[in-house]
Design an enzyme around this catalytic site. Structure first.
Site, PDB file in Angstrom:
ATOM      1  N   ALA A  66      59.891  -0.696  47.660  1.00  0.00           N
ATOM      2  CA  ALA A  66      60.359  -1.466  46.510  1.00  0.00           C
ATOM      3  C   ALA A  66      61.357  -0.602  45.753  1.00  0.00           C
ATOM      4  O   ALA A  66      61.320   0.635  45.859  1.00  0.00           O
ATOM      5  CB  ALA A  66      59.174  -1.819  45.619  1.00  0.00           C
ATOM      6  N   GLY A 109      56.799  -0.708  50.170  1.00  0.00           N
ATOM      7  CA  GLY A 109      57.045  -2.135  50.365  1.00  0.00           C
ATOM      8  C   GLY A 109      57.761  -2.409  51.686  1.00  0.00           C
ATOM      9  O   GLY A 109      57.621  -3.496  52.256  1.00  0.00           O
ATOM     10  N   GLU A 112      55.104  -2.584  54.169  1.00  0.00           N
ATOM     11  CA  GLU A 112      54.373  -3.843  53.935  1.00  0.00           C
ATOM     12  C   GLU A 112      55.164  -5.036  54.460  1.00  0.00           C
ATOM     13  O   GLU A 112      54.598  -5.967  55.039  1.00  0.00           O
ATOM     14  CB  GLU A 112      54.065  -3.975  52.437  1.00  0.00           C
ATOM     15  CG  GLU A 112      53.011  -2.949  52.004  1.00  0.00           C
ATOM     16  CD  GLU A 112      52.869  -2.818  50.497  1.00  0.00           C
ATOM     17  OE1 GLU A 112      53.903  -2.789  49.787  1.00  0.00           O
ATOM     18  OE2 GLU A 112      51.727  -2.719  50.017  1.00  0.00           O
ATOM     19  N   GLU A 132      53.454   5.502  48.091  1.00  0.00           N
ATOM     20  CA  GLU A 132      53.395   5.145  46.670  1.00  0.00           C
ATOM     21  C   GLU A 132      52.638   6.174  45.842  1.00  0.00           C
ATOM     22  O   GLU A 132      52.926   6.370  44.663  1.00  0.00           O
ATOM     23  CB  GLU A 132      52.734   3.757  46.492  1.00  0.00           C
ATOM     24  CG  GLU A 132      53.576   2.581  46.967  1.00  0.00           C
ATOM     25  CD  GLU A 132      53.345   2.202  48.429  1.00  0.00           C
ATOM     26  OE1 GLU A 132      52.837   3.048  49.206  1.00  0.00           O
ATOM     27  OE2 GLU A 132      53.675   1.061  48.787  1.00  0.00           O
TER      28      GLU A 132
HETATM   29  N1  CO8 Z   1      64.083   2.705  45.448  1.00  0.00           N
HETATM   30  C1  CO8 Z   1      65.280   2.965  44.885  1.00  0.00           C
HETATM   31  N2  CO8 Z   1      66.170   3.841  45.417  1.00  0.00           N
HETATM   32  C2  CO8 Z   1      65.825   4.481  46.540  1.00  0.00           C
HETATM   33  C3  CO8 Z   1      64.592   4.266  47.185  1.00  0.00           C
HETATM   34  C4  CO8 Z   1      63.682   3.319  46.575  1.00  0.00           C
HETATM   35  N3  CO8 Z   1      62.494   3.007  47.130  1.00  0.00           N
HETATM   36  N4  CO8 Z   1      64.530   5.053  48.276  1.00  0.00           N
HETATM   37  C5  CO8 Z   1      65.689   5.728  48.326  1.00  0.00           C
HETATM   38  N5  CO8 Z   1      66.471   5.397  47.287  1.00  0.00           N
HETATM   39  C6  CO8 Z   1      67.813   5.900  46.991  1.00  0.00           C
HETATM   40  C7  CO8 Z   1      67.771   7.330  46.456  1.00  0.00           C
HETATM   41  O1  CO8 Z   1      67.472   7.339  45.072  1.00  0.00           O
HETATM   42  C8  CO8 Z   1      69.176   7.807  46.777  1.00  0.00           C
HETATM   43  O2  CO8 Z   1      70.053   7.298  45.806  1.00  0.00           O
HETATM   44  P1  CO8 Z   1      71.278   8.248  45.257  1.00  0.00           P
HETATM   45  O3  CO8 Z   1      72.142   8.484  46.476  1.00  0.00           O
HETATM   46  O4  CO8 Z   1      71.924   7.404  44.228  1.00  0.00           O
HETATM   47  O5  CO8 Z   1      70.635   9.509  44.763  1.00  0.00           O
HETATM   48  C9  CO8 Z   1      69.492   7.093  48.091  1.00  0.00           C
HETATM   49  O6  CO8 Z   1      68.576   6.013  48.176  1.00  0.00           O
HETATM   50  C10 CO8 Z   1      69.300   7.984  49.294  1.00  0.00           C
HETATM   51  O7  CO8 Z   1      67.996   8.528  49.222  1.00  0.00           O
HETATM   52  P2  CO8 Z   1      67.708  10.114  49.323  1.00  0.00           P
HETATM   53  O8  CO8 Z   1      68.877  10.896  48.819  1.00  0.00           O
HETATM   54  O9  CO8 Z   1      66.387  10.371  48.676  1.00  0.00           O
HETATM   55  O10 CO8 Z   1      67.640  10.279  50.924  1.00  0.00           O
HETATM   56  P3  CO8 Z   1      66.760  11.332  51.748  1.00  0.00           P
HETATM   57  O11 CO8 Z   1      67.187  11.153  53.166  1.00  0.00           O
HETATM   58  O12 CO8 Z   1      66.809  12.674  51.130  1.00  0.00           O
HETATM   59  O13 CO8 Z   1      65.234  10.795  51.593  1.00  0.00           O
HETATM   60  C11 CO8 Z   1      63.487   9.135  51.577  1.00  0.00           C
HETATM   61  C12 CO8 Z   1      64.889   9.556  52.100  1.00  0.00           C
HETATM   62  C13 CO8 Z   1      62.428  10.082  52.120  1.00  0.00           C
HETATM   63  C14 CO8 Z   1      63.231   7.726  52.077  1.00  0.00           C
HETATM   64  C15 CO8 Z   1      63.490   9.176  50.028  1.00  0.00           C
HETATM   65  O14 CO8 Z   1      64.626   8.472  49.538  1.00  0.00           O
HETATM   66  C16 CO8 Z   1      62.272   8.578  49.406  1.00  0.00           C
HETATM   67  O15 CO8 Z   1      61.227   9.211  49.348  1.00  0.00           O
HETATM   68  N6  CO8 Z   1      62.390   7.308  48.907  1.00  0.00           N
HETATM   69  C17 CO8 Z   1      61.311   6.661  48.188  1.00  0.00           C
HETATM   70  C18 CO8 Z   1      60.244   6.175  49.125  1.00  0.00           C
HETATM   71  C19 CO8 Z   1      59.119   5.543  48.343  1.00  0.00           C
HETATM   72  O16 CO8 Z   1      58.478   6.179  47.533  1.00  0.00           O
HETATM   73  N7  CO8 Z   1      58.871   4.255  48.619  1.00  0.00           N
HETATM   74  C20 CO8 Z   1      57.814   3.526  47.942  1.00  0.00           C
HETATM   75  C21 CO8 Z   1      58.363   2.844  46.727  1.00  0.00           C
HETATM   76  S1  CO8 Z   1      57.109   2.058  45.747  1.00  0.00           S
HETATM   77  C22 CO8 Z   1      56.743   0.653  46.618  1.00  0.00           C
HETATM   78  O17 CO8 Z   1      57.305   0.368  47.628  1.00  0.00           O
HETATM   79  C23 CO8 Z   1      55.662  -0.205  46.011  1.00  0.00           C
HETATM   80  C24 CO8 Z   1      55.542  -1.508  46.748  1.00  0.00           C
HETATM   81  C25 CO8 Z   1      54.808  -2.462  45.903  1.00  0.00           C
HETATM   82  C26 CO8 Z   1      54.875  -3.870  46.410  1.00  0.00           C
HETATM   83  C27 CO8 Z   1      56.242  -4.432  46.596  1.00  0.00           C
HETATM   84  C28 CO8 Z   1      56.764  -5.045  45.343  1.00  0.00           C
HETATM   85  C29 CO8 Z   1      58.191  -5.507  45.490  1.00  0.00           C
END
Ligand code: CO8
Length: 258
Positions: A66, A109, A112, A132
């Site tokens: 998400a 998400g 999911e 998460e």
């Molecule tokens: N949301 C918003 N932005 C994101 C997300 C995300 N989930 N994931 C990555 N991005 C963005 C980063 O902020 C970054 O943006 P910017 O270039 O502006 O800094 C860009 O994407 C590239 O990401 P990274 O620089 O972090 O890339 P890396 O290769 O270093 O890392 C990862 C990749 C490991 C995937 C890392 O980005 C990460 O950990 N992302 C978050 C993953 C996460 O925690 N997901 C769970 C989110 S919570 C959730 O899903 C709850 C679900 C609930 C039900 C659904 C309701 C809709």
């Protein structure tokens, strides 16, 4: 290929392809995207010319969860009033088979959403998880439930509590994905699977999907009862007559979905 902001669509034969397209945020799922995705899927579900929906991400990311930016300052009341899970319920109710083409990150998400699909074709590069807990929340779109049903309690606890990412191979061994393919074939192989399913009898595919999903939701005797009912119902279809006649006449069946 037609284009909205965040979803790209194209139709090939009986297969509708939807690609998630938010590359700057690794295909993070925001409210507008989920609403459009549910609407598109419902439209294809109601369209007789479409037999299978293929949902793909990009090579780098299926969906990294998400959109954290949308939730960072939200309160409980904000989250409840968004009613975002109604979009997920709409996707859950899609009756036609959904094939997922997964490469790169399938997290939170994103994992999911992958579990809402029926056949999951996965690149060897895929990284799958429910991280998460790393950001102070927990899965909310079925991650604790569908994952547990797919992989069992001990493995689900490990994934949900440690937030670690699974490799594609691990996910395959656990029964979370259907096929793992070399990275250059992730989309083509998913498309092949979609084409194969699209060539089958459409009503059979719908009934079979319903019946397999019933295994997750209903007690065995009830689900077996419904399976029997769905099986009998197929004997009222033209495609049953055609399928069996074609077999006996040693020719390919031509299914009409009737
Ligand atoms: N949301 C918003 N932005 C994101 C997300 C995300 N989930 N994931 C990555 N991005 C963005 C980063 O902020 C970054 O943006 P910017 O270039 O502006 O800094 C860009 O994407 C590239 O990401 P990274 O620089 O972090 O890339 P890396 O290769 O270093 O890392 C990862 C990749 C490991 C995937 C890392 O980005 C990460 O950990 N992302 C978050 C993953 C996460 O925690 N997901 C769970 C989110 S919570 C959730 O899903 C709850 C679900 C609930 C039900 C659904 C309701 C809709």
């Amino acid at each position: 290929m037609s284009e909205s902001d965040h979803l790209l669509t194209e139709v090939e034969g009986h297969v509708a392809v939807i690609r998630i397209n938010r590359p700057k945020v690794l295909n993070a799922l925001n409210l507008a995207l989920m609403e459009d995705l549910a609407e598109l899927m419902e439209r294809y579900d109601a369209d007789d010319s479409i037999r299978v929906i293929l949902l793909a991400g990009s090579q780098r990311a299926w969906a990294a969860g998400a959109d954290i930016g949308d939730m960072a300052t939200a309160t409980r009341a904000d989250m409840e009033s968004r009613d975002q899970f109604s979009q997920w319920n709409r996707i859950k109710a899609i009756r036609k088979p959904i094939v997922a083409a997964v490469s790169g990150f399938a997290l939170g998400g994103g994992c999911e959403l992958m579990m809402h699909c029926d056949v999951v074709v996965c690149s060897e590069t895929a990284r799958i998880g429910q991280p998460e807990i790393n950001i102070g929340v927990m899965p909310g779109a079925g991650g604790t439930q569908r994952l547990t049903r797919a992989v069992g309690k001990a493995v689900a606890m490990d994934i949900v509590l440690s937030g670690r990412f699974l490799s594609a191979k691990e996910a395959m061994l656990m029964g979370l994905v259907s096929r793992v393919v070399p990275k250059e074939h992730w989309f083509d192989e998913a498309m092949n699977v979609a084409r194969v399913i699209a060539a089958k009898a459409p009503v059979s595919a719908r009934h079979a999907k319903e019946s397999v999903l019933n295994a997750e939701e209903h007690p065995l005797s009830e689900a077996l009862g419904r399976e029997r009912e769905l099986f009998y119902m197929l004997f009222d279809t033209d495609d049953q007559t055609e399928g069996m006649a074609a077999f006996l006449e040693k020719r390919r069946p031509s299914f009409t979905g009737k």
